[in-house]
Design a protein around this motif. Sequence first.
Motif, PDB file in Angstrom:
ATOM      1  N   UNK A 376       0.841  -1.184   0.000  1.00 52.80           N
ATOM      2  CA  UNK A 376       0.000   0.000   0.000  1.00 52.80           C
ATOM      3  C   UNK A 376       0.877   1.236   0.000  1.00 52.80           C
ATOM      4  N   UNK A 377       0.256   2.398   0.168  1.00 49.72           N
ATOM      5  CA  UNK A 377       0.972   3.669   0.145  1.00 49.72           C
ATOM      6  C   UNK A 377       0.543   4.498   1.342  1.00 49.72           C
ATOM      7  N   UNK A 378       1.532   4.989   2.097  1.00 49.65           N
ATOM      8  CA  UNK A 378       1.271   5.866   3.233  1.00 49.65           C
ATOM      9  C   UNK A 378       2.113   7.122   3.116  1.00 49.65           C
ATOM     10  N   UNK A 379       1.479   8.299   3.244  1.00 51.42           N
ATOM     11  CA  UNK A 379       2.163   9.566   3.037  1.00 51.42           C
ATOM     12  C   UNK A 379       1.805  10.539   4.152  1.00 51.42           C
ATOM     13  N   UNK A 380       2.825  11.178   4.714  1.00 50.53           N
ATOM     14  CA  UNK A 380       2.639  12.326   5.594  1.00 50.53           C
ATOM     15  C   UNK A 380       3.244  13.528   4.878  1.00 50.53           C
ATOM     16  N   UNK A 381       2.421  14.543   4.609  1.00 47.65           N
ATOM     17  CA  UNK A 381       2.850  15.729   3.875  1.00 47.65           C
ATOM     18  C   UNK A 381       2.626  16.955   4.747  1.00 47.65           C
ATOM     19  N   UNK A 382       3.717  17.625   5.142  1.00 48.99           N
ATOM     20  CA  UNK A 382       3.635  18.827   5.974  1.00 48.99           C
ATOM     21  C   UNK A 382       4.242  19.995   5.184  1.00 48.99           C
ATOM     22  N   UNK A 410       8.039  20.341   3.688  1.00 47.47           N
ATOM     23  CA  UNK A 410       8.399  21.337   2.681  1.00 47.47           C
ATOM     24  C   UNK A 410       9.307  22.433   3.230  1.00 47.47           C
ATOM     25  N   UNK A 411       9.096  22.853   4.470  1.00 48.88           N
ATOM     26  CA  UNK A 411       9.868  23.990   4.983  1.00 48.88           C
ATOM     27  C   UNK A 411       9.824  24.000   6.502  1.00 48.88           C
ATOM     28  N   UNK A 412      10.837  24.660   7.089  1.00 46.91           N
ATOM     29  CA  UNK A 412      10.897  24.794   8.541  1.00 46.91           C
ATOM     30  C   UNK A 412      12.112  24.104   9.117  1.00 46.91           C
ATOM     31  N   UNK A 413      12.439  24.478  10.346  1.00 49.05           N
ATOM     32  CA  UNK A 413      13.547  23.856  11.080  1.00 49.05           C
ATOM     33  C   UNK A 413      12.961  22.696  11.879  1.00 49.05           C
ATOM     34  N   UNK A 462      13.009  16.219   2.896  1.00 45.68           N
ATOM     35  CA  UNK A 462      12.916  17.514   3.564  1.00 45.68           C
ATOM     36  C   UNK A 462      13.492  18.571   2.619  1.00 45.68           C
ATOM     37  N   UNK A 463      12.655  19.510   2.191  1.00 47.64           N
ATOM     38  CA  UNK A 463      13.088  20.449   1.162  1.00 47.64           C
ATOM     39  C   UNK A 463      14.026  21.523   1.697  1.00 47.64           C
ATOM     40  N   UNK A 464      13.732  22.083   2.862  1.00 50.35           N
ATOM     41  CA  UNK A 464      14.601  23.148   3.350  1.00 50.35           C
ATOM     42  C   UNK A 464      14.429  23.332   4.851  1.00 50.35           C
ATOM     43  N   UNK A 465      15.417  24.025   5.461  1.00 55.97           N
ATOM     44  CA  UNK A 465      15.405  24.265   6.895  1.00 55.97           C
ATOM     45  C   UNK A 465      16.639  23.679   7.561  1.00 55.97           C
ATOM     46  N   UNK A 466      16.917  24.166   8.759  1.00 58.53           N
ATOM     47  CA  UNK A 466      18.026  23.655   9.561  1.00 58.53           C
ATOM     48  C   UNK A 466      17.486  22.531  10.429  1.00 58.53           C
ATOM     49  N   UNK A 467      17.742  21.298  10.050  1.00 56.94           N
ATOM     50  CA  UNK A 467      17.061  20.144  10.619  1.00 56.94           C
ATOM     51  C   UNK A 467      17.993  19.260  11.438  1.00 56.94           C
ATOM     52  N   UNK A 468      17.407  18.510  12.354  1.00 55.24           N
ATOM     53  CA  UNK A 468      18.138  17.525  13.161  1.00 55.24           C
ATOM     54  C   UNK A 468      17.526  16.142  12.940  1.00 55.24           C
ATOM     55  N   UNK A 469      18.377  15.177  12.632  1.00 56.81           N
ATOM     56  CA  UNK A 469      17.941  13.798  12.456  1.00 56.81           C
ATOM     57  C   UNK A 469      18.639  12.924  13.499  1.00 56.81           C
ATOM     58  N   UNK A 470      17.866  12.223  14.312  1.00 55.47           N
ATOM     59  CA  UNK A 470      18.429  11.349  15.341  1.00 55.47           C
ATOM     60  C   UNK A 470      17.826   9.958  15.205  1.00 55.47           C
ATOM     61  N   UNK A 471      18.687   8.945  15.153  1.00 55.51           N
ATOM     62  CA  UNK A 471      18.213   7.567  15.067  1.00 55.51           C
ATOM     63  C   UNK A 471      19.275   6.653  15.653  1.00 55.51           C
ATOM     64  N   UNK A 472      19.020   5.343  15.599  1.00 58.36           N
ATOM     65  CA  UNK A 472      20.007   4.387  16.094  1.00 58.36           C
ATOM     66  C   UNK A 472      20.288   3.352  15.004  1.00 58.36           C
ATOM     67  N   UNK A 473      20.028   2.078  15.237  1.00 63.35           N
ATOM     68  CA  UNK A 473      20.441   1.038  14.299  1.00 63.35           C
ATOM     69  C   UNK A 473      19.473   0.952  13.120  1.00 63.35           C
ATOM     70  N   UNK A 474      20.017   0.943  11.900  1.00 66.19           N
ATOM     71  CA  UNK A 474      19.278   0.848  10.647  1.00 66.19           C
ATOM     72  C   UNK A 474      18.417   2.089  10.427  1.00 66.19           C
ATOM     73  N   UNK A 489      17.655  15.735   1.648  1.00 62.16           N
ATOM     74  CA  UNK A 489      17.513  17.045   2.297  1.00 62.16           C
ATOM     75  C   UNK A 489      17.996  18.118   1.317  1.00 62.16           C
ATOM     76  N   UNK A 490      17.102  19.026   0.932  1.00 62.08           N
ATOM     77  CA  UNK A 490      17.410  19.945  -0.128  1.00 62.08           C
ATOM     78  C   UNK A 490      18.262  21.120   0.257  1.00 62.08           C
ATOM     79  N   UNK A 491      18.126  21.627   1.475  1.00 64.85           N
ATOM     80  CA  UNK A 491      18.854  22.838   1.862  1.00 64.85           C
ATOM     81  C   UNK A 491      18.833  22.995   3.372  1.00 64.85           C
ATOM     82  N   UNK A 492      19.819  23.737   3.890  1.00 65.97           N
ATOM     83  CA  UNK A 492      19.860  24.031   5.311  1.00 65.97           C
ATOM     84  C   UNK A 492      21.082  23.466   5.991  1.00 65.97           C
TER      85      UNK A 492
END
Length: 494
Positions: A376-382, A410-413, A462-474, A489-492
């Motif tokens: 199936x297809x699942x999408x979250x669009x902000x 689309x945008x935001x930190x 993520x198109x733009x913004x100063x972002x933080x990505x935190x994860x662990x294994x895989x 990640x497009x920009x930031x």
Amino acid sequence: ETDNMQNLPLILLIASACLLQGCSKQETAPDATVFEPELLEALGILGLGRGVLIQPKVPYPVSQKARLELVDKAMTDLPVMVNLSRGLLDENSEEAAGIYTGRLLGLLGVNISLPDNPVFTANPMDVVSGQLHNSTSAPATAPPESWLPENAPAMALRVLIHEAALSRQIWIQASSNPSGEELHPIQEHIANTLTSYGNIPAPHRLLLDNYHTTGARQDLGKLASGLVRLLAAAEHSLPALQQATADSIIAEWMTPMGKIKVSGTGDDTHTGEFFLLIDLGGNDTYYNVARAVEPGNTSVIIDLGGDDIVEWKGTQGPGSGLLGTNLWIDMRGNDHYRGDNMGPGAGLLGTGLLWDAEGNDIYDARTLAQGVGQYGIGILLDDSGNDQYRAALNSQGYGGPGGIGILIDQAGNDQYICEGVFPDPVKKRIARHRSIRYLSLCQGYGFGLRPEISGGIGLLLDHQGDDNYTSDIFAQGAAYWFGLGMLLDGAGND
């Protein structure tokens, strides 16, 4: 081949350096052909050819069940991924959400049979009512008088009702109308997953054989076309609904496909099952607003404004289509989506989409959430805002077998966090850890089931913004067993 594998870290280092060098030469959307000659030159320095990038390195077909076309293309022609990544980032995200979503899925290899600008007609209520009765024989009451006239809000409402009823028929056609005998173990397994709160990953892996036998018959392109059409119909109706006055359109109607309700601009509390729910504004609370997990069940929720709280526990989350279709739209406000498993934006043998157009939002969930697809297809669009995404496992752009899961911001930190709940159970890895490590399988992750079932496509964009990505294994643009994972990640400054 052994020598090639020993050289692989150096290959990747040189290829990465070439990619960065190619990108720095041009400020705007460089063509992928700029990168490919440099990659081949780098391989040549090591005495290697393009063949070293071709996977898998066995002379016979491997795990072809559920294999998506784009996965095969990526494995046999790795440089094409650079072109794909740039295409996904360059797609005009300021277009209408329906057009944008359809084109994005097209880039991922899904055949969308729908024009860019479909035409929607407001049929008379007797035609719309007939459409509802054709779908099911459940009892119904008479439609509200205020929804019959030829004014803009009433006509927009009739478009939505008609298209939501049509989406049920599309699901039945796309899924080959599975029998109750096939679906009963799936429904039971989904119910157990929705209410699983421990820290053992197995219940959240959707390993049941029935998923694969049933999913093998579905038409993913037709499922996607139905979702995109429903989203486009909702967009078509939004301007008229936003101009509606509360006293002219507030009403309820129990139809053969479920309850339809239009609510006013107060601070309302909604709970239970809705075929269609439209809230005209206010700081609202939604608690377990979800359809039962029954084949073909359809739900459309539209909130036009306000700082809302959306909670779910033991049910599918907002914008999640489990054996059906679910569209959830929030146009304005700083919203908090918090719950357990399977939502928002999950599609399992169905399609689900949550579109939040504006606001600084918080998304809290445990597993199988925030852009997840399996058969199936699942999408979250902000669209905008400084948002927070928190989950624990199989989330944030996760594609299981036969599925596509997408999280687009689309945008935001923004902050993306996926860790800390499911300890790594593998003894060989535990022996290498200095402390407890946790499974993630998030943030652009494709997951297959060794040894037979190929993985799907997971995308975090993520198109733009100063972002933080935190994860662990895989996590973070990775995949296991013939899947495809992408974090773009497009920009930031990230």
